[in-house]
Design an enzyme around this catalytic site. Sequence first.
Site, mmCIF file in Angstrom:
data_model
loop_
_atom_site.group_PDB
_atom_site.id
_atom_site.type_symbol
_atom_site.label_atom_id
_atom_site.label_comp_id
_atom_site.label_asym_id
_atom_site.label_seq_id
_atom_site.Cartn_x
_atom_site.Cartn_y
_atom_site.Cartn_z
ATOM 1 N N MET A 1 12.649 45.170 17.733
ATOM 2 C CA MET A 1 12.474 44.062 18.671
ATOM 3 C C MET A 1 11.471 44.374 19.792
ATOM 4 O O MET A 1 11.682 43.989 20.938
ATOM 5 C CB MET A 1 13.834 43.679 19.271
ATOM 6 C CG MET A 1 14.874 43.296 18.231
ATOM 7 S SD MET A 1 14.330 41.997 17.111
ATOM 8 C CE MET A 1 14.657 40.582 18.133
ATOM 9 N N LYS B 1 3.263 50.740 27.840
ATOM 10 C CA LYS B 1 3.548 50.619 26.409
ATOM 11 C C LYS B 1 2.615 51.516 25.594
ATOM 12 O O LYS B 1 2.999 52.053 24.561
ATOM 13 C CB LYS B 1 3.431 49.165 25.961
ATOM 14 C CG LYS B 1 4.122 48.961 24.638
ATOM 15 C CD LYS B 1 3.981 47.557 24.149
ATOM 16 C CE LYS B 1 5.303 46.857 24.145
ATOM 17 N NZ LYS B 1 5.192 45.529 23.531
ATOM 18 N N ASN C 1 6.334 44.198 8.133
ATOM 19 C CA ASN C 1 7.476 43.648 8.859
ATOM 20 C C ASN C 1 8.231 42.668 7.969
ATOM 21 O O ASN C 1 7.648 42.055 7.071
ATOM 22 C CB ASN C 1 6.971 42.907 10.113
ATOM 23 C CG ASN C 1 8.095 42.351 10.967
ATOM 24 O OD1 ASN C 1 9.146 42.979 11.138
ATOM 25 N ND2 ASN C 1 7.885 41.161 11.526
ATOM 26 N N GLY D 1 20.591 47.520 11.399
ATOM 27 C CA GLY D 1 19.990 48.403 10.400
ATOM 28 C C GLY D 1 20.421 48.169 8.970
ATOM 29 O O GLY D 1 20.305 49.066 8.134
ATOM 30 N N SER D 2 20.891 46.945 8.649
ATOM 31 C CA SER D 2 21.290 46.716 7.257
ATOM 32 C C SER D 2 20.080 46.791 6.322
ATOM 33 O O SER D 2 20.194 47.288 5.196
ATOM 34 C CB SER D 2 22.018 45.379 7.105
ATOM 35 O OG SER D 2 21.157 44.292 7.306
ATOM 36 N N ASN D 3 18.929 46.336 6.775
ATOM 37 C CA ASN D 3 17.721 46.460 5.933
ATOM 38 C C ASN D 3 17.306 47.923 5.779
ATOM 39 O O ASN D 3 16.899 48.356 4.703
ATOM 40 C CB ASN D 3 16.567 45.646 6.525
ATOM 41 C CG ASN D 3 16.703 44.181 6.201
ATOM 42 O OD1 ASN D 3 16.438 43.767 5.083
ATOM 43 N ND2 ASN D 3 17.157 43.394 7.166
ATOM 44 N N HIS E 1 10.577 39.190 8.428
ATOM 45 C CA HIS E 1 10.909 38.182 9.438
ATOM 46 C C HIS E 1 11.785 37.099 8.797
ATOM 47 O O HIS E 1 11.480 36.615 7.713
ATOM 48 C CB HIS E 1 9.617 37.568 10.004
ATOM 49 C CG HIS E 1 9.909 36.567 11.082
ATOM 50 N ND1 HIS E 1 10.208 36.956 12.366
ATOM 51 C CD2 HIS E 1 9.989 35.214 11.059
ATOM 52 C CE1 HIS E 1 10.462 35.874 13.094
ATOM 53 N NE2 HIS E 1 10.332 34.806 12.323
ATOM 54 N N ILE F 1 4.327 45.157 18.876
ATOM 55 C CA ILE F 1 3.451 46.300 18.607
ATOM 56 C C ILE F 1 2.064 46.018 19.173
ATOM 57 O O ILE F 1 1.582 44.891 19.105
ATOM 58 C CB ILE F 1 3.344 46.483 17.069
ATOM 59 C CG1 ILE F 1 4.715 46.674 16.442
ATOM 60 C CG2 ILE F 1 2.386 47.575 16.699
ATOM 61 C CD1 ILE F 1 5.184 48.062 16.311
#
Length: 187
Positions: A91, A66, A106, A13-15, A108, A94
């Site tokens: 991770m 899902k 997103n 969760g650093s972002n 990446h 979707i």
Amino acid sequence: MKKRVAVFASGSGSNFEQLVNQSRQQDLGFEICALVCNRKKAKVFERSERLGIESTYIGLKNFETKSEYEQEIIRYLKSKDIDLVVLAGYMVIITPVLINEYTILNIHPSLLPKHPGKQGIIDSYNSKDKEMGITIHQVDEGVDTGPIIAQYSFDRTGITLEKAEVRVHELEHENFAKDISKFIKNN
Ligand code: GRF
């Protein structure tokens, strides 16, 4: 009115933390209103608690399909009046159930379309590419295939994998909030 953003994450969760802090420090046109995480013990929950951001655990394994999992997520997002979803180390792939309800961005850790999937940094490092970098893109039904919003790169000649990882994360932390802000202003 600021857009209400939910961040989805699965790990460190650093972002997520950067997005919270930067959107609090400057007027970027959005605020982080919720964290959705699919792993009960993920470190990102420590960050959300410390930062005072409401969080929820919704685990794929607790649902038969899902589609039911994503419908539960949608119920949660609607209850929080979320306008935009941002994936930051989420991770799970979707599906159209969620894509048809929300615009999703997103981040990446490779220069897409090169090296999609779970191991963007290692795959880039192990390739013969001279440049490594990051991509911020809109999410569509494919894996890391949606329209590209921004890319940032660096010359990886002679650097170790550890240094490359640090550089990738620096680029992410420097740019993600700013590019979400630009995207909101242009759309
Ligand atoms: C980042 O490298 C991001 O590009 C990728 O997952 C990582 C998440 O890192 N999708 P963090 O959890 O934000 O620290």
